[in-house]
Design a protein around this motif. Structure first.
Motif, PDB file in Angstrom:
ATOM      1  N   THR A   1      -4.357   8.029   0.226  1.00  0.00           N
ATOM      2  CA  THR A   1      -4.199   8.106  -1.846  1.00  0.00           C
ATOM      3  C   THR A   1      -5.301   8.257  -2.339  1.00  0.00           C
ATOM      4  N   PHE A   2      -6.629   8.363  -2.086  1.00  0.00           N
ATOM      5  CA  PHE A   2      -7.225   8.671  -3.138  1.00  0.00           C
ATOM      6  C   PHE A   2      -8.421   9.921  -2.579  1.00  0.00           C
ATOM      7  N   ARG A   3      -7.874  10.564  -1.084  1.00  0.00           N
ATOM      8  CA  ARG A   3      -8.179  12.215  -0.726  1.00  0.00           C
ATOM      9  C   ARG A   3      -7.840  12.972  -1.506  1.00  0.00           C
ATOM     10  N   LEU A   4      -8.238  13.812  -1.380  1.00  0.00           N
ATOM     11  CA  LEU A   4      -7.729  15.031  -2.169  1.00  0.00           C
ATOM     12  C   LEU A   4      -9.117  16.301  -1.313  1.00  0.00           C
ATOM     13  N   SER A   5      -8.880  17.731  -2.427  1.00  0.00           N
ATOM     14  CA  SER A   5      -9.412  19.104  -1.456  1.00  0.00           C
ATOM     15  C   SER A   5      -9.824  19.840  -2.893  1.00  0.00           C
ATOM     16  N   TYR A   6     -10.311  20.336  -3.200  1.00  0.00           N
ATOM     17  CA  TYR A   6     -11.422  21.665  -3.411  1.00  0.00           C
ATOM     18  C   TYR A   6     -10.609  22.511  -3.399  1.00  0.00           C
ATOM     19  N   ALA A   7     -10.485  23.444  -4.816  1.00  0.00           N
ATOM     20  CA  ALA A   7      -9.442  24.727  -5.149  1.00  0.00           C
ATOM     21  C   ALA A   7     -10.508  24.938  -6.460  1.00  0.00           C
ATOM     22  N   GLY A   8     -10.342  26.626  -5.682  1.00  0.00           N
ATOM     23  CA  GLY A   8     -10.720  27.387  -6.963  1.00  0.00           C
ATOM     24  C   GLY A   8     -11.762  28.606  -6.364  1.00  0.00           C
ATOM     25  N   GLU A   9     -12.209  29.570  -7.745  1.00  0.00           N
ATOM     26  CA  GLU A   9     -12.684  30.082  -7.177  1.00  0.00           C
ATOM     27  C   GLU A   9     -13.866  30.604  -6.780  1.00  0.00           C
TER      28      GLU A   9
ATOM     29  N   LYS B   1       0.822  -1.502  -0.207  1.00  0.00           N
ATOM     30  CA  LYS B   1       0.020  -0.003   0.151  1.00  0.00           C
ATOM     31  C   LYS B   1       0.612   1.270  -0.049  1.00  0.00           C
ATOM     32  N   LEU B   2       1.929   1.395   0.446  1.00  0.00           N
ATOM     33  CA  LEU B   2       3.101   2.622   0.564  1.00  0.00           C
ATOM     34  C   LEU B   2       3.974   2.520  -0.497  1.00  0.00           C
ATOM     35  N   GLU B   3       3.622   1.501  -1.238  1.00  0.00           N
ATOM     36  CA  GLU B   3       4.695   1.493  -1.936  1.00  0.00           C
ATOM     37  C   GLU B   3       3.416   2.037  -3.142  1.00  0.00           C
ATOM     38  N   TYR B   4       1.874   1.925  -3.494  1.00  0.00           N
ATOM     39  CA  TYR B   4       1.055   2.558  -3.868  1.00  0.00           C
ATOM     40  C   TYR B   4       1.022   3.902  -4.092  1.00  0.00           C
ATOM     41  N   ALA B   5       0.784   3.964  -2.770  1.00  0.00           N
ATOM     42  CA  ALA B   5       0.760   5.776  -2.607  1.00  0.00           C
ATOM     43  C   ALA B   5       1.480   6.379  -2.784  1.00  0.00           C
TER      44      ALA B   5
END
Length: 98
Positions: A62-70, A22-26
């Motif tokens: 690994t599959f987490r994200l954040s939102y950005a933009g106006e 899992k670490l290598e994949y991340a």
């Protein structure tokens, strides 16, 4: 009998091959952030609780994200100003106009 032997070899081969952890994949998925993540993990001594914690966080984000933009900035500003009595139509109009 020969089929069972070949099937056993196949299972042995697939069970012993080195697949990505899992670490290598991340780390592979991190792309341009990989050096920063490796710095964090390398900061702690291998095997310590802090090291294990850092690895856990990297593996499980690994599959987490954040939102950005106006639009998200307008939304956050509007929600930050909302005190529970604000005009919700005004907030949505700001977002729609942005």
């Amino acid at each position: 009998m020969k089929n069972y032997f070949l099937m056993g070899l196949l299972f042995l081969y697939t069970g012993c091959t080195n697949s990505k952890t899992k670490l290598e994949y991340a780390l592979h998925s991190a792309r341009e952030n990989r050096p920063e993540i490796e710095k964090v993990i390398g900061h702690y001594a291998y095997g310590t609780l802090l090291y294990k914690s850092a690895v856990f966080l990297v593996e499980n984000t690994t599959f987490r994200l954040s939102y950005a933009g106006e639009l998200i900035d307008i939304y956050r500003d509007s929600v930050g100003q909302w005190n529970g009595k604000a005009d919700l139509n005004g907030i949505w109009n700001k977002i729609a106009a942005g």
